[in-house]
Scaffold this motif. Sequence first.
Motif, PDB file in Angstrom:
ATOM      1  N   ILE A   1       0.802  -1.218   0.000  1.00  0.00           N
ATOM      2  CA  ILE A   1       0.000   0.000   0.000  1.00  0.00           C
ATOM      3  C   ILE A   1       0.838   1.272   0.000  1.00  0.00           C
ATOM      4  O   ILE A   1       0.315   2.352  -0.224  1.00  0.00           O
ATOM      5  CB  ILE A   1      -1.001   0.003   1.184  1.00  0.00           C
ATOM      6  N   LYS A   2       2.153   1.134   0.223  1.00  0.00           N
ATOM      7  CA  LYS A   2       3.035   2.297   0.163  1.00  0.00           C
ATOM      8  C   LYS A   2       4.428   1.815  -0.237  1.00  0.00           C
ATOM      9  O   LYS A   2       4.967   0.915   0.376  1.00  0.00           O
ATOM     10  CB  LYS A   2       3.083   3.011   1.509  1.00  0.00           C
ATOM     11  N   GLY A   3       4.988   2.468  -1.268  1.00  0.00           N
ATOM     12  CA  GLY A   3       6.316   2.082  -1.718  1.00  0.00           C
ATOM     13  C   GLY A   3       6.229   0.935  -2.709  1.00  0.00           C
ATOM     14  O   GLY A   3       5.174   0.707  -3.306  1.00  0.00           O
ATOM     15  N   PRO A   4       7.315   0.232  -2.887  1.00  0.00           N
ATOM     16  CA  PRO A   4       8.575   0.344  -2.163  1.00  0.00           C
ATOM     17  C   PRO A   4       9.386   1.549  -2.636  1.00  0.00           C
ATOM     18  O   PRO A   4       9.169   2.061  -3.724  1.00  0.00           O
ATOM     19  CB  PRO A   4       9.296  -0.956  -2.498  1.00  0.00           C
ATOM     20  N   GLY A   5      10.309   1.938  -1.778  1.00  0.00           N
ATOM     21  CA  GLY A   5      11.162   3.062  -2.116  1.00  0.00           C
ATOM     22  C   GLY A   5      12.436   3.045  -1.306  1.00  0.00           C
ATOM     23  O   GLY A   5      12.541   2.363  -0.283  1.00  0.00           O
TER      24      GLY A   5
ATOM     25  N   ALA B   1      22.247   0.106   1.005  1.00  0.00           N
ATOM     26  CA  ALA B   1      20.979   0.775   0.722  1.00  0.00           C
ATOM     27  C   ALA B   1      19.883   0.048   1.497  1.00  0.00           C
ATOM     28  O   ALA B   1      19.939  -1.167   1.679  1.00  0.00           O
ATOM     29  CB  ALA B   1      20.678   0.760  -0.767  1.00  0.00           C
ATOM     30  N   ILE B   2      18.892   0.795   1.956  1.00  0.00           N
ATOM     31  CA  ILE B   2      17.756   0.208   2.664  1.00  0.00           C
ATOM     32  C   ILE B   2      16.492   0.566   1.893  1.00  0.00           C
ATOM     33  O   ILE B   2      16.227   1.738   1.626  1.00  0.00           O
ATOM     34  CB  ILE B   2      17.673   0.695   4.116  1.00  0.00           C
ATOM     35  N   ILE B   3      15.733  -0.468   1.548  1.00  0.00           N
ATOM     36  CA  ILE B   3      14.463  -0.317   0.837  1.00  0.00           C
ATOM     37  C   ILE B   3      13.347  -0.503   1.854  1.00  0.00           C
ATOM     38  O   ILE B   3      13.417  -1.381   2.713  1.00  0.00           O
ATOM     39  CB  ILE B   3      14.332  -1.366  -0.282  1.00  0.00           C
ATOM     40  N   ARG B   4      12.303   0.298   1.727  1.00  0.00           N
ATOM     41  CA  ARG B   4      11.194   0.264   2.681  1.00  0.00           C
ATOM     42  C   ARG B   4       9.867   0.235   1.930  1.00  0.00           C
ATOM     43  O   ARG B   4       9.714   0.887   0.908  1.00  0.00           O
ATOM     44  CB  ARG B   4      11.286   1.503   3.564  1.00  0.00           C
TER      45      ARG B   4
ATOM     46  N   GLU C   1      -1.390  -2.928   9.196  1.00  0.00           N
ATOM     47  CA  GLU C   1      -0.335  -2.736   8.202  1.00  0.00           C
ATOM     48  C   GLU C   1       1.012  -3.131   8.797  1.00  0.00           C
ATOM     49  O   GLU C   1       1.192  -3.107  10.008  1.00  0.00           O
ATOM     50  CB  GLU C   1      -0.276  -1.271   7.779  1.00  0.00           C
ATOM     51  N   THR C   2       1.946  -3.469   7.919  1.00  0.00           N
ATOM     52  CA  THR C   2       3.289  -3.843   8.342  1.00  0.00           C
ATOM     53  C   THR C   2       4.297  -3.082   7.500  1.00  0.00           C
ATOM     54  O   THR C   2       4.183  -3.044   6.272  1.00  0.00           O
ATOM     55  CB  THR C   2       3.517  -5.354   8.165  1.00  0.00           C
ATOM     56  N   ILE C   3       5.281  -2.464   8.148  1.00  0.00           N
ATOM     57  CA  ILE C   3       6.370  -1.796   7.441  1.00  0.00           C
ATOM     58  C   ILE C   3       7.520  -2.789   7.322  1.00  0.00           C
ATOM     59  O   ILE C   3       7.985  -3.334   8.322  1.00  0.00           O
ATOM     60  CB  ILE C   3       6.834  -0.526   8.173  1.00  0.00           C
TER      61      ILE C   3
END
Length: 152
Positions: free
Chosen positions: A40-44, A53-56, A97-99
Motif C-alpha cells: 500500500i506504500k512504496g517500495p522506495g 541501501a535500505i528499501i522500505r 499494516e506492516t512496514i
Amino acid sequence: MNKLLVKLAITAAASGLLCSSPILAQNPPPQKKAEHVEIIKGPGLEVSHDDIAIIRWTSTNPGGDDDHWAVAHYGTDPNDLSQTAKNHIRLNRGHAETIFRVRLQPVKPDTTYYYKVTSMGTDGQSDGVESSVNHFTTAAPGQQTIAHPPAE
C-alpha cells in the motif's frame, strides 16, 4: 522442618518440569493468513550510503506466523535481479499494516540498482505479493542519500 523443605524442593522441581518454558509460552500459535496481501506504500529507497541501501515498503498485515522476512531481488540490470537480500521482521498482530525494510549490501557507490520486493513467512512461502521493478542510485563515495521521510 527438614521433611517440609524436602517436600517443597521436590514440588518446585516437579513444577518446573511440568510447566512450559517462559520463552515458548510467549509465542502464540500462528494467526490466520490474510486472504489478500497488498503493498500500500512504496517500495522506495529509505537511505543509501556508498556501500549499503535500505528499501522500505508497507503492506497490509499478511498474517500467518509472526516471524516474517522482507525480501528484495536486485541487480544493476532490470532484467537480471539475481542478487537477493532478506531481513527478519516480526509482525504485530494488533496492526492492520506492516512496514518492511530490507538492507542491500554490498552495493557500489554512484550506481543505479533495480529491484523488486516481496515478503514471506519463515516456512519460505510467499505472502502472495510482489512489487513491480523499481530503481534507485546509490550515494557517491562518502555521501548519504535519504530519500524516504521518517516514519510518523
